[in-house]
Write an enzyme that holds these catalytic residues in place. Structure first.
Site, mmCIF file in Angstrom:
data_model
loop_
_atom_site.group_PDB
_atom_site.id
_atom_site.type_symbol
_atom_site.label_atom_id
_atom_site.label_comp_id
_atom_site.label_asym_id
_atom_site.label_seq_id
_atom_site.Cartn_x
_atom_site.Cartn_y
_atom_site.Cartn_z
ATOM 1 N N ARG A 161 17.308 33.691 -10.652
ATOM 2 C CA ARG A 161 17.984 33.887 -9.365
ATOM 3 C C ARG A 161 19.495 33.834 -9.572
ATOM 4 O O ARG A 161 20.052 32.770 -9.832
ATOM 5 C CB ARG A 161 17.566 32.833 -8.337
ATOM 6 C CG ARG A 161 18.340 32.980 -7.015
ATOM 7 C CD ARG A 161 17.671 32.306 -5.830
ATOM 8 N NE ARG A 161 17.730 30.863 -5.871
ATOM 9 C CZ ARG A 161 17.442 30.072 -4.829
ATOM 10 N NH1 ARG A 161 17.092 30.610 -3.663
ATOM 11 N NH2 ARG A 161 17.488 28.757 -4.951
ATOM 12 N N ASP A 442 18.941 20.587 -2.120
ATOM 13 C CA ASP A 442 19.808 21.546 -2.782
ATOM 14 C C ASP A 442 20.802 22.069 -1.760
ATOM 15 O O ASP A 442 20.923 21.518 -0.661
ATOM 16 C CB ASP A 442 19.016 22.657 -3.461
ATOM 17 C CG ASP A 442 18.282 23.569 -2.481
ATOM 18 O OD1 ASP A 442 18.454 23.409 -1.253
ATOM 19 O OD2 ASP A 442 17.553 24.462 -2.930
#
Length: 539
Positions: A161, A442
């Protein structure tokens, strides 16, 4: 080494020498010069779209692409080698030990994350590229503290990613302009590894984050075609899964798949960023105020509608509909609390597989067995494309449904402040994925806490338990109370001071900033050696 290209950091010089080669920099420069103007125009288009929403224009399915949605004949590419069965995917930053443990976890795939789970210090970005290169070539084994770390014979399939379109990479400029973080991460991984991956029977696979419009997917598709041609690779070798993690993208799932159809590997329910986007894009709508973060579950109306539409859309076009991340992680030394947390994980994974998802995400290797057992029991084949969900009828109003049961409490405020401060300070310290209160946090979860605090202050919301009005001054007091309790060897006082001032400023803004990572990137850039101009004031 390359005309017009400058590297503005001396961090991780040994690793730089391995991946920032002359040919790799030429590739980055070619991508930048070809696509940067389009990226910038699309970011401007995001701002214009937000202004229309602020003015009261409702979100809806695009009229100009109705023919794409109505046409049943087009399908996406078949799964790439190794992506036929994705029932459990583990995610994490591309740190060397993490890469080995994730690839060895027993999950089907590993998403190495240069975005929300990774603080983008230049050392992290460059070492991450070296680690993935070494893992692909099975040269990543090492020993630490007397413990060996070695890849198993059959590791998980690797997916990468890169950062979102909105993020710059200021440590590398082309023609005196920072390159796109997306293109930088993509370019280094693709250039150094695409041929090697194909030679090993796999391919260059990606997760694409934060898109808000099908034209942003078209840009990625153009990048893929350009890149494959650049190295002489057959077009269509790349596969990419798009995270549907913004509210506008939920109205354009078919179009996003259509733009990427020769490279598509499906869509993913990026649930935490989706909640963040729901609040941010509806910032001018008082009715969109959400309760405590813990109450915004996958069962609430707007989240359930988005999930059902995503599964239906993917299976109609014969690609994977991937589930999302449970925030819970194993709790050591408290069996009772761990049982409660793991029961939540089981319920979440059971909901996903019975809804028709083709796979799910986990953040910790110890959760792999739970997720795998549930998907093995309820998904006997490699996927569930046959589950067409023709019963699903999702209207625009369903995706915008703000009837969310729950309360706004003092405890919820305190939790949001602690998460926002703790995560942001860790991010400034180089750590982009941290456990807090037995949840894996996160950037996406930190963003929810930030914009919720802004939302409560903006609309003068009263807490359900005490009836007090949430004000910036109250948030100030909570910040001053909580920040000192977070100081530790990993959360430096300097970083806590920066993020404390940042959060206090955020709750006073007319509109919340688009991304805290964009706001705080200047601090990382200057520490890495960039000119001080990058440390723009965000307070």
């Amino acid at each position: 080494m390359v005309q017009g290209v400058q590297i503005h950091s001396t961090q991780a010089q040994d690793a730089q020498a391995q991946v920032l080669t002359e040919d790799a920099l030429k590739f980055i420069a070619a991508l930048h010069r070809t696509f940067e103007s389009t990226r910038q125009s699309l970011l401007v288009a995001r701002e214009a779209a937000q202004q229309r929403l602020d003015a009261g224009q409702p979100l809806d399915f695009p009229v100009e692409t109705r023919h794409i949605r109505a046409d049943p004949s087009w399908l996406c590419a078949p799964p790439g080698p190794g992506l036929e069965d994705r029932r459990v995917e583990i995610t994490g930053p591309p740190e060397r030990k993490m890469v080995i443990n994730a690839l060895n976890s027993g999950a089907k795939t590993f998403m190495a994350d240069f975005e929300d789970a990774c603080s983008p210090t230049f050392a992290n970005m460059i070492h991450g590229q070296v680690n993935l290169r070494d893992a692909i070539r099975r040269q990543i084994d090492f020993e630490s503290g007397g413990k060996p770390y070695r890849l198993t014979e059959k590791p998980a399939v690797l997916i990468v990613r890169p950062r979102g379109w909105h993020l710059d990479e200021p440590r590398v400029t082309v023609d005196n302009t920072p390159v796109s973080g997306s293109l930088f991460d993509f370019a280094l991984y693709f250039f150094h590894n695409a041929r090697e991956l194909v030679k090993r029977g796999l391919g260059p696979y990606f997760y694409l984050p934060k898109m808000e419009h099908y034209l942003e997917a078209r840009l990625w598709n153009d990048v893929f075609n350009f890149s494959q041609s650049y190295i002489g690779m057959t077009c269509g070798t790349i596969r990419a899964t798009v995270l549907i993690e913004t509210l506008p993208a939920a109205f354009q799932m078919e179009e996003i798949l259509f733009e990427l159809r020769t490279h598509s590997a499906g869509l993913n329910c990026g649930r935490w960023d989706y909640i963040f986007s729901f609040i941010k894009r509806r910032r001018a709508d008082r009715s969109a105020v959400l309760p405590d973060r813990k109450d915004v579950t996958m069962e609430v109306g707007f989240m359930d509608a988005y999930v059902r539409l995503l599964i239906q859309t993917c299976h109609r076009r014969r690609v994977a509909a991937m589930g999302g991340m449970s925030a819970q992680i194993p709790i050591k030394n408290d069996p009772q609390a761990n049982d409660v947390a793991m029961a939540k994980v089981r319920a979440d994974k059971l909901r996903e597989v019975t809804n028709g998802h083709d796979g799910t995400w986990i953040a910790h290797p110890l959760i792999n067995q739970i997720a795998m057992e549930i998907f093995n029991k309820h998904m006997l084949g490699p996927h569930q494309y046959h589950v067409r969900r023709e019963d699903v009828k999702v209207a625009a109003a369903d995706l915008l449904n703000t009837k969310v049961p729950g309360k706004i409490t003092v405890e919820g405020l305190k939790s949001n402040v602690a998460t926002s401060l703790g995560y942001s300070a860790a991010w400034l310290g180089g750590n982009g994925c941290i456990p807090l209160h037995w949840l894996m946090e996160d950037a996406a979860t930190a963003e929810i806490t930030r914009v919720q605090l802004w939302q409560y202050c903006k609309y003068g919301i009263r807490t359900s338990d005490t009836g007090e009005v949430v004000t910036p001054q109250w948030i100030d007091r909570l910040v001053d109370e909580i920040a000192p309790t977070l100081k530790s060897a990993t959360l430096a006082a300097e970083n806590l001071d920066i993020v404390s001032k940042y959060l206090k400023a955020q709750v006073r803004k007319e509109w919340p900033s688009e991304f805290l990572t964009s706001d705080l990137m200047g601090y990382l850039a200057v520490r890495d050696g960039c000119p001080a101009a990058w440390q723009r004031s965000v307070l």
